[in-house]
Design an enzyme around this catalytic site. Structure first.
Site, PDB file in Angstrom:
ATOM      1  N   LYS A 197       1.062  -0.995   0.111  1.00  0.00           N
ATOM      2  CA  LYS A 197      -0.174  -0.120   0.053  1.00  0.00           C
ATOM      3  C   LYS A 197       0.872   1.193  -0.072  1.00  0.00           C
ATOM      4  CE  LYS A 197      -3.479   2.367   2.553  1.00  0.00           C
ATOM      5  NZ  LYS A 197      -4.630   2.317   3.799  1.00  0.00           N
ATOM      6  N   LYS A 251      -2.200  -1.549  -3.687  1.00  0.00           N
ATOM      7  CA  LYS A 251      -2.986  -0.298  -3.857  1.00  0.00           C
ATOM      8  C   LYS A 251      -2.255   1.012  -3.744  1.00  0.00           C
ATOM      9  CE  LYS A 251      -5.879   2.123  -0.412  1.00  0.00           C
ATOM     10  NZ  LYS A 251      -6.319   2.135   0.946  1.00  0.00           N
TER      11      LYS A 251
HETATM   12  C1  PBG Z   1      -6.819   3.124   5.810  1.00  0.00           C
HETATM   13  C2  PBG Z   1      -7.291   3.295   4.269  1.00  0.00           C
HETATM   14  C3  PBG Z   1      -7.229   4.277   3.466  1.00  0.00           C
HETATM   15  C4  PBG Z   1      -8.019   3.631   2.206  1.00  0.00           C
HETATM   16  C5  PBG Z   1      -8.493   2.496   2.467  1.00  0.00           C
HETATM   17  N1  PBG Z   1      -8.195   2.104   3.839  1.00  0.00           N
HETATM   18  C6  PBG Z   1      -6.770   5.689   3.601  1.00  0.00           C
HETATM   19  C7  PBG Z   1      -5.430   6.057   3.644  1.00  0.00           C
HETATM   20  O1  PBG Z   1      -4.611   4.891   3.771  1.00  0.00           O
HETATM   21  O2  PBG Z   1      -5.314   6.983   4.052  1.00  0.00           O
HETATM   22  C8  PBG Z   1      -8.065   4.352   0.970  1.00  0.00           C
HETATM   23  C9  PBG Z   1      -9.006   3.912   0.059  1.00  0.00           C
HETATM   24  C10 PBG Z   1      -9.433   4.873  -1.195  1.00  0.00           C
HETATM   25  O3  PBG Z   1      -8.719   5.852  -1.362  1.00  0.00           O
HETATM   26  O4  PBG Z   1     -10.392   4.418  -1.853  1.00  0.00           O
HETATM   27  N2  PBG Z   1      -7.802   3.086   6.665  1.00  0.00           N
END
Ligand code: PBG
Length: 327
Positions: A197, A251
């Protein structure tokens, strides 16, 4: 001419022929719908930067899940938006926290009809907006956060989540959650690890969706990955698999197709990709201007994500696409 040439256009001449030789097929079975549920509201609240999406009430969430299930969408991923936030993000693990209340309601009304994936993180619940426990100096305490993640996993699984999906990018989070679940007699609950991520600017609209502002204009670069690092992404994935991840996720999706492809070539675990809020918002915004054909762009992107090697895709287009695919 005059000698046998390989002429690739031969197989492109009609829609039926193209359909026959398509290497990658997008189906409703590939889709996971991200949904938001907000505590303390009587009506769904539209999310401005994500047209077509809202912060649901528990009741409207259940209706939406039923609609998606009827369209054939096999899974949803749930995010909770609590009424109040605190430094430890207590609502994330409270059996009466909004996500747990919603999971119980979903489980009792749709049972096993859809896979209920619970996003497992703290940022929606903390007043500072970080994905972990923050020390006085402002840094995120990795191991203190793991203890919170273990508590959240138990609360989510006990409330009816079929799968927990840790998204906080703490080191050791998969091992901590696996051992907590196993120790509580929940060994059959799988982990979908947000393994690679990246610290991405494409999460902007999501922050509106969950009412998160990171304290002091901060960011998540001290725990999420640097988009410059592809080899490190594979190391993150390998660690999560070694710690017991049943499925791994990359992601955002479109900016990391190389990461997906490389993982696919090396690994046998199911691989998910998350087409994130900013990816969705960009397509929607350009389509609203009449600058691109939104549905066509969405399908092109999703097919490419599958072609790279993803087995399934978390996407805000899930509902629309399921409708278009005639579910
Ligand atoms: C963290 C989380 C995020 C997203 C999914 N889980 C936000 C981040 O890491 O700041 C982002 C998902 C998206 O942008 O669609 N709980």
């Amino acid at each position: 001419m005059g000698f046998p040439e390989r002429r690739l256009r031969r197989l492109r001449s009609t829609p039926a022929l193209r359909r026959l030789v398509a290497e990658t097929r997008l189906s409703v079975d590939d889709l996971v719908a991200p949904l938001f549920v907000r505590e303390g509201v009587d009506e769904p609240v539209p999310i401005r930067s994500m047209p077509g999406h809202q912060q649901h009430t528990v009741a409207s969430l259940v209706l939406e899940a039923k609609r998606l299930s009827a369209l054939g969408v096999p899974a949803l991923v749930l995010f909770g938006v609590p009424a109040s936030k605190d430094p430890l993000g207590r609502g994330a693990s409270d059996p009466q926290g909004i996500a747990q209340v919603a999971l119980r309601e979903l489980r009792s009304s749709i049972g096993d009809e859809m896979v209920l994936v619970a996003d497992l993180c703290l940022d929606e619940y903390t007043d500072h907006g970080h994905c972990g426990i923050v020390r006085p100096d402002g840094t995120v305490d990795n191991d203190a956060t793991l203890e919170r993640y273990a508590e959240i996993a138990l609360a989510q699984a006990e409330a009816g989540a079929h799968v927990v999906a840790p998204s906080g990018m703490m080191d050791g989070q998969v091992a901590a959650i696996r051992s907590a679940l196993d120790g509580a007699g929940l060994a059959s609950v799988p982990i979908l690890a947000y393994a690679a991520k990246f610290a991405s600017a494409l999460y902007g609209p999501f922050r509106e969706a969950v009412d998160v502002t990171i304290a002091g204009g901060g960011d998540r670069r001290a725990y999420q990955e640097d988009p410059a690092n592809g080899r490190e992404a594979q190391a993150e994935i390998d660690l999560d698999v070694a710690e017991g991840a049943d499925m791994i996720m990359v992601k955002p999706a479109i900016t990391n197709l190389d990461v997906i492809a490389r993982a696919r070539a090396r690994l046998e675990v199911p691989i998910a990709a998350y087409q994130v809020s900013g990816e969705y918002a960009m397509v929607k915004a350009a389509a609203a201007q009449g600058w691109v054909e939104g549905a066509a762009v969405a399908i092109e992107q999703l097919v490419s994500i599958k072609r790279a090697g993803a087995d399934f895709i978390l996407t805000y287009f899930a509902g629309e696409l399921a409708e278009a695919l005639g579910g």
